[in-house]
Design an enzyme around this catalytic site. Sequence first.
Site, PDB file in Angstrom:
ATOM      1  N   VAL A  64       0.876  -1.177  -0.002  1.00 20.32           N
ATOM      2  CA  VAL A  64       0.069   0.139  -0.099  1.00 20.32           C
ATOM      3  C   VAL A  64       1.199   1.249   0.071  1.00 20.32           C
ATOM      4  O   VAL A  64       1.516   1.376   1.096  1.00 20.32           O
ATOM      5  CB  VAL A  64      -0.824   0.049   1.177  1.00 20.32           C
ATOM      6  CG1 VAL A  64      -1.809   1.207   1.180  1.00 20.32           C
ATOM      7  CG2 VAL A  64      -1.545  -1.269   1.314  1.00 20.32           C
ATOM      8  N   PRO A  65       1.118   1.782  -1.143  1.00 21.17           N
ATOM      9  CA  PRO A  65       2.566   2.634  -1.251  1.00 21.17           C
ATOM     10  C   PRO A  65       2.408   3.850  -0.926  1.00 21.17           C
ATOM     11  O   PRO A  65       2.489   5.069  -1.550  1.00 21.17           O
ATOM     12  CB  PRO A  65       2.491   2.553  -2.883  1.00 21.17           C
ATOM     13  CG  PRO A  65       1.069   2.527  -3.308  1.00 21.17           C
ATOM     14  CD  PRO A  65       0.422   1.564  -2.470  1.00 21.17           C
ATOM     15  N   CYS A  66       2.340   4.019   0.557  1.00 22.89           N
ATOM     16  CA  CYS A  66       2.497   5.447   1.177  1.00 22.89           C
ATOM     17  C   CYS A  66       3.883   6.282   0.777  1.00 22.89           C
ATOM     18  O   CYS A  66       3.803   7.444   1.006  1.00 22.89           O
ATOM     19  CB  CYS A  66       2.564   5.196   2.557  1.00 22.89           C
ATOM     20  SG  CYS A  66       3.502   4.259   3.592  1.00 22.89           S
ATOM     21  N   HIS A  67       4.820   5.565   0.508  1.00 26.24           N
ATOM     22  CA  HIS A  67       6.054   6.215   0.159  1.00 26.24           C
ATOM     23  C   HIS A  67       6.011   7.067  -1.132  1.00 26.24           C
ATOM     24  O   HIS A  67       6.740   7.946  -1.452  1.00 26.24           O
ATOM     25  CB  HIS A  67       7.244   5.054  -0.283  1.00 26.24           C
ATOM     26  CG  HIS A  67       7.012   4.288  -1.378  1.00 26.24           C
ATOM     27  ND1 HIS A  67       6.089   3.111  -1.284  1.00 26.24           N
ATOM     28  CD2 HIS A  67       7.419   4.298  -2.809  1.00 26.24           C
ATOM     29  CE1 HIS A  67       6.032   2.465  -2.439  1.00 26.24           C
ATOM     30  NE2 HIS A  67       6.747   3.192  -3.446  1.00 26.24           N
ATOM     31  N   ARG A  68       4.743   6.932  -2.042  1.00 27.28           N
ATOM     32  CA  ARG A  68       4.598   7.880  -3.190  1.00 27.28           C
ATOM     33  C   ARG A  68       4.072   9.241  -2.794  1.00 27.28           C
ATOM     34  O   ARG A  68       3.551  10.020  -3.550  1.00 27.28           O
ATOM     35  CB  ARG A  68       3.484   7.092  -4.019  1.00 27.28           C
ATOM     36  CG  ARG A  68       4.254   5.790  -4.648  1.00 27.28           C
ATOM     37  CD  ARG A  68       3.336   5.188  -5.628  1.00 27.28           C
ATOM     38  NE  ARG A  68       4.083   3.758  -6.133  1.00 27.28           N
ATOM     39  CZ  ARG A  68       3.405   2.653  -6.343  1.00 27.28           C
ATOM     40  NH1 ARG A  68       2.256   2.852  -6.681  1.00 27.28           N
ATOM     41  NH2 ARG A  68       4.210   1.341  -6.748  1.00 27.28           N
TER      42      ARG A  68
END
Length: 163
Positions: free
Chosen positions: A126-130
């Site tokens: 769940v790409p929170c780094h984006r």
Amino acid sequence: MRFDVYRYKSPWGALYCVFDGPFLAELAIKERPLSLETSPLSSIPPLTGPFAVELDRYFEGTLERFSQRVKLVMGTPFEQRVWRALGRIPYGETRSYKWIAEQAGSPAGFRAAGQALGKNPLPIIVPCHRVVAADGSVGGFSCGIEVKQWLLEHEKTSKKQEF
């Protein structure tokens, strides 16, 4: 509730993958998973199977989207809306905290959205780094700024390659 936990070696250290049956419920980067408060980390077996192959492909730069089924077993309704909105950020791209707040139905709640990102139980998947600051700076990351910078650069570089 019984969880199965496995260890995966990433480019910057161990990932601990916590499964609730066939569902990935938590991915802890470089730290003890919440569900393993008392178990010794040395007793955790290595991750094998389809999800291990997906992680290998992601870190090789040949996988843009994970097919591993996930189960968000924690989080408020707002946090879960924020986490679902993350799936709408394309691989190799970024969005602002304000954008995430808007997508979660709370346009003025960009600080709350940032806090929800910090509680994301499935970073990378769940790409929170984006999510970055409005001025383009990296912003925060629960797993460390160096990991976030690595992930952003990895995706940006990989996106330029043919899949």
